[in-house]
Design a protein around this motif. Sequence first.
Motif, PDB file in Angstrom:
ATOM      1  N   LYS A 246       0.973  -1.239   0.070  1.00 54.60           N
ATOM      2  CA  LYS A 246       0.042  -0.022  -0.150  1.00 54.60           C
ATOM      3  C   LYS A 246       0.861   1.248   0.072  1.00 54.60           C
ATOM      4  O   LYS A 246       0.349   2.254  -0.503  1.00 54.60           O
ATOM      5  N   ILE A 247       2.125   1.148   0.635  1.00 55.79           N
ATOM      6  CA  ILE A 247       2.954   2.384   0.632  1.00 55.79           C
ATOM      7  C   ILE A 247       4.172   2.050   0.222  1.00 55.79           C
ATOM      8  O   ILE A 247       4.857   1.124   0.662  1.00 55.79           O
ATOM      9  N   GLY A 248       4.542   3.174  -0.372  1.00 61.12           N
ATOM     10  CA  GLY A 248       6.136   2.857  -0.910  1.00 61.12           C
ATOM     11  C   GLY A 248       7.212   3.685  -0.162  1.00 61.12           C
ATOM     12  O   GLY A 248       6.607   4.100   0.908  1.00 61.12           O
ATOM     13  N   ASN A 249       8.435   3.198  -0.261  1.00 61.43           N
ATOM     14  CA  ASN A 249       9.330   3.504   0.616  1.00 61.43           C
ATOM     15  C   ASN A 249       9.146   3.257   1.983  1.00 61.43           C
ATOM     16  O   ASN A 249       9.331   4.098   2.905  1.00 61.43           O
ATOM     17  N   VAL A 250       8.783   2.210   2.286  1.00 55.97           N
ATOM     18  CA  VAL A 250       8.716   1.444   3.524  1.00 55.97           C
ATOM     19  C   VAL A 250       9.858   0.744   4.104  1.00 55.97           C
ATOM     20  O   VAL A 250      10.255  -0.105   3.337  1.00 55.97           O
ATOM     21  N   ILE A 251      10.501   0.923   5.230  1.00 62.80           N
ATOM     22  CA  ILE A 251      11.329   0.098   5.849  1.00 62.80           C
ATOM     23  C   ILE A 251      10.650  -0.787   6.979  1.00 62.80           C
ATOM     24  O   ILE A 251       9.985  -0.378   7.779  1.00 62.80           O
ATOM     25  N   SER A 252      10.447  -2.122   6.606  1.00 65.00           N
ATOM     26  CA  SER A 252       9.917  -3.003   7.400  1.00 65.00           C
ATOM     27  C   SER A 252      10.806  -3.688   8.297  1.00 65.00           C
ATOM     28  O   SER A 252      11.864  -4.073   8.139  1.00 65.00           O
ATOM     29  N   THR A 253      10.156  -3.549   9.775  1.00 59.11           N
ATOM     30  CA  THR A 253      11.001  -3.972  10.834  1.00 59.11           C
ATOM     31  C   THR A 253      10.129  -4.819  11.776  1.00 59.11           C
ATOM     32  O   THR A 253       8.904  -4.849  11.758  1.00 59.11           O
ATOM     33  N   ASP A 254      10.703  -5.782  12.623  1.00 58.22           N
ATOM     34  CA  ASP A 254      10.044  -6.446  13.485  1.00 58.22           C
ATOM     35  C   ASP A 254      11.124  -6.655  14.613  1.00 58.22           C
ATOM     36  O   ASP A 254      12.291  -6.810  14.338  1.00 58.22           O
ATOM     37  N   ILE A 255      10.431  -7.328  15.853  1.00 56.42           N
ATOM     38  CA  ILE A 255      11.470  -7.787  16.800  1.00 56.42           C
ATOM     39  C   ILE A 255      12.096  -9.290  16.554  1.00 56.42           C
ATOM     40  O   ILE A 255      12.716  -9.589  17.225  1.00 56.42           O
ATOM     41  N   GLN A 256      11.255  -9.887  15.624  1.00 57.58           N
ATOM     42  CA  GLN A 256      11.908 -11.164  15.283  1.00 57.58           C
ATOM     43  C   GLN A 256      12.058 -11.447  13.812  1.00 57.58           C
ATOM     44  O   GLN A 256      11.320 -10.700  12.883  1.00 57.58           O
ATOM     45  N   PHE A 257      12.844 -12.147  13.738  1.00 57.11           N
ATOM     46  CA  PHE A 257      13.306 -12.360  11.924  1.00 57.11           C
ATOM     47  C   PHE A 257      12.162 -12.983  11.428  1.00 57.11           C
ATOM     48  O   PHE A 257      11.628 -13.764  11.616  1.00 57.11           O
ATOM     49  N   ALA A 258      12.321 -12.245   9.971  1.00 60.50           N
ATOM     50  CA  ALA A 258      11.561 -12.921   8.865  1.00 60.50           C
ATOM     51  C   ALA A 258      12.289 -12.482   7.643  1.00 60.50           C
ATOM     52  O   ALA A 258      12.818 -11.513   7.470  1.00 60.50           O
ATOM     53  N   PRO A 259      12.302 -13.583   6.547  1.00 66.14           N
ATOM     54  CA  PRO A 259      13.137 -13.092   5.485  1.00 66.14           C
ATOM     55  C   PRO A 259      12.644 -11.928   4.735  1.00 66.14           C
ATOM     56  O   PRO A 259      13.538 -11.471   3.837  1.00 66.14           O
ATOM     57  N   TRP A 260      11.284 -11.587   4.877  1.00 61.19           N
ATOM     58  CA  TRP A 260      10.921 -10.517   3.979  1.00 61.19           C
ATOM     59  C   TRP A 260      11.157  -8.959   4.734  1.00 61.19           C
ATOM     60  O   TRP A 260      10.868  -7.844   4.174  1.00 61.19           O
ATOM     61  N   LEU A 261      11.787  -8.969   6.065  1.00 62.32           N
ATOM     62  CA  LEU A 261      11.991  -7.796   6.727  1.00 62.32           C
ATOM     63  C   LEU A 261      13.275  -7.243   6.222  1.00 62.32           C
ATOM     64  O   LEU A 261      14.077  -7.749   5.711  1.00 62.32           O
ATOM     65  N   ASP A 262      13.268  -5.995   6.353  1.00 65.88           N
ATOM     66  CA  ASP A 262      14.507  -5.112   6.233  1.00 65.88           C
ATOM     67  C   ASP A 262      15.494  -5.134   7.482  1.00 65.88           C
ATOM     68  O   ASP A 262      16.760  -4.698   7.415  1.00 65.88           O
ATOM     69  N   CYS A 263      14.665  -5.023   8.678  1.00 61.05           N
ATOM     70  CA  CYS A 263      15.599  -4.822   9.852  1.00 61.05           C
ATOM     71  C   CYS A 263      14.874  -5.667  11.038  1.00 61.05           C
ATOM     72  O   CYS A 263      13.664  -5.775  11.260  1.00 61.05           O
ATOM     73  N   VAL A 264      15.492  -6.175  11.749  1.00 60.91           N
ATOM     74  CA  VAL A 264      15.236  -6.677  13.056  1.00 60.91           C
ATOM     75  C   VAL A 264      15.472  -5.562  14.097  1.00 60.91           C
ATOM     76  O   VAL A 264      16.746  -5.403  14.641  1.00 60.91           O
ATOM     77  N   MET A 265      14.475  -5.461  15.081  1.00 62.19           N
ATOM     78  CA  MET A 265      14.693  -4.386  15.998  1.00 62.19           C
ATOM     79  C   MET A 265      13.676  -4.374  17.125  1.00 62.19           C
ATOM     80  O   MET A 265      12.550  -4.929  16.847  1.00 62.19           O
ATOM     81  N   ASP A 266      14.064  -3.771  18.123  1.00 60.65           N
ATOM     82  CA  ASP A 266      13.121  -3.417  19.311  1.00 60.65           C
ATOM     83  C   ASP A 266      12.473  -2.082  19.174  1.00 60.65           C
ATOM     84  O   ASP A 266      13.416  -1.176  18.865  1.00 60.65           O
ATOM     85  N   ALA A 267      11.211  -1.801  19.225  1.00 57.69           N
ATOM     86  CA  ALA A 267      10.511  -0.353  19.135  1.00 57.69           C
ATOM     87  C   ALA A 267      11.090   0.151  20.323  1.00 57.69           C
ATOM     88  O   ALA A 267      11.220   1.706  19.858  1.00 57.69           O
ATOM     89  N   GLN A 268      11.608   0.155  21.360  1.00 58.47           N
ATOM     90  CA  GLN A 268      12.148   0.858  22.194  1.00 58.47           C
ATOM     91  C   GLN A 268      13.619   1.289  21.981  1.00 58.47           C
ATOM     92  O   GLN A 268      14.233   2.051  22.860  1.00 58.47           O
ATOM     93  N   THR A 269      14.299   0.769  20.983  1.00 56.27           N
ATOM     94  CA  THR A 269      15.777   1.128  20.760  1.00 56.27           C
ATOM     95  C   THR A 269      15.558   1.153  19.109  1.00 56.27           C
ATOM     96  O   THR A 269      15.927   0.189  18.578  1.00 56.27           O
ATOM     97  N   LEU A 270      15.523   2.212  18.663  1.00 55.52           N
ATOM     98  CA  LEU A 270      15.466   2.434  17.053  1.00 55.52           C
ATOM     99  C   LEU A 270      16.762   2.536  16.390  1.00 55.52           C
ATOM    100  O   LEU A 270      17.401   3.383  16.965  1.00 55.52           O
ATOM    101  N   PRO A 271      17.262   1.705  15.589  1.00 51.82           N
ATOM    102  CA  PRO A 271      18.433   1.832  15.180  1.00 51.82           C
ATOM    103  C   PRO A 271      18.359   2.974  13.976  1.00 51.82           C
ATOM    104  O   PRO A 271      18.979   2.367  12.762  1.00 51.82           O
ATOM    105  N   PHE A 272      18.028   4.064  13.902  1.00 57.62           N
ATOM    106  CA  PHE A 272      18.193   5.008  12.962  1.00 57.62           C
ATOM    107  C   PHE A 272      18.612   6.432  13.472  1.00 57.62           C
ATOM    108  O   PHE A 272      18.367   6.617  14.618  1.00 57.62           O
TER     109      PHE A 272
END
Length: 245
Positions: A51-77
């Motif tokens: 639905k939205i372009g230019n999206v960085i997909s993240t989650d706290i657990q790994f999945a092959p379609w994600l761009d980044c694995v991270m915790d919402a309480q510590t953003l690596p940006f």
Amino acid sequence: MSDALDSYRSAWNTKPVLRLVYDDFYNRIAGICRPGTTIEIGSGIGNLKEKIGNVISTDIQFAPWLDCVMDAQTLPFAAKTADNIVMVDVLHHVEYPTAFFAEADRVLRPGGRIIMVEPAITWGSSAFYRLLHHEPVVMSADPLIVGAPDPKRDPYAANQAIPTLLATRDRERFHRQFPRLRIDRVDWFSLLAYPLTGGFKPWSLVSEAAARRLLRAERTIEPLIGRALAFRMMLVVEKSATTDD
């Protein structure tokens, strides 16, 4: 990939009515995103990119379609690098929402938005969430408590009341605690279609065609009765366009 994500992905692929309801969520989000870079937190099975372009997909657990694995309480940006932070059913899982909002304040550009779709605890939805949903509803909780996140905590631990408390009882406290962030908009929506689909469970009490008609009807009446009966809310937090740093 976790068993939970595998189960969610299976439900998504086999339940057209589920995809229909979540498309409504994503369309609402896409309609108010700022132009620019969007960080999706808790991407799960990764459907927002459709639905939205230019999206960085993240989650706290790994999945092959994600761009980044991270915790919402510590953003690596880096600071001031995002125009939107988008979350669907994430905030009520965050151990310390204050840690997330502090990070969001840092990462968002001036005028940027946090757009969240979350459970709404209303007169109409309360019994459903308390009795028929596995996640607790604790209205006495403090959503603005400060603490050190526990890295061993179950990422699916939750309190469904957190978003509603922030939008209502603790709204002014939130503004005092985060003076550059303001709750700009709260939409109370999703009346019958969402609970009748059964969500990610294998059953549904409504067909895709009936759910489509319900969603159209709900759009017309949610401004009138949503605050009392809604099962969902869209909470939009906007960062001040002029900041001191």
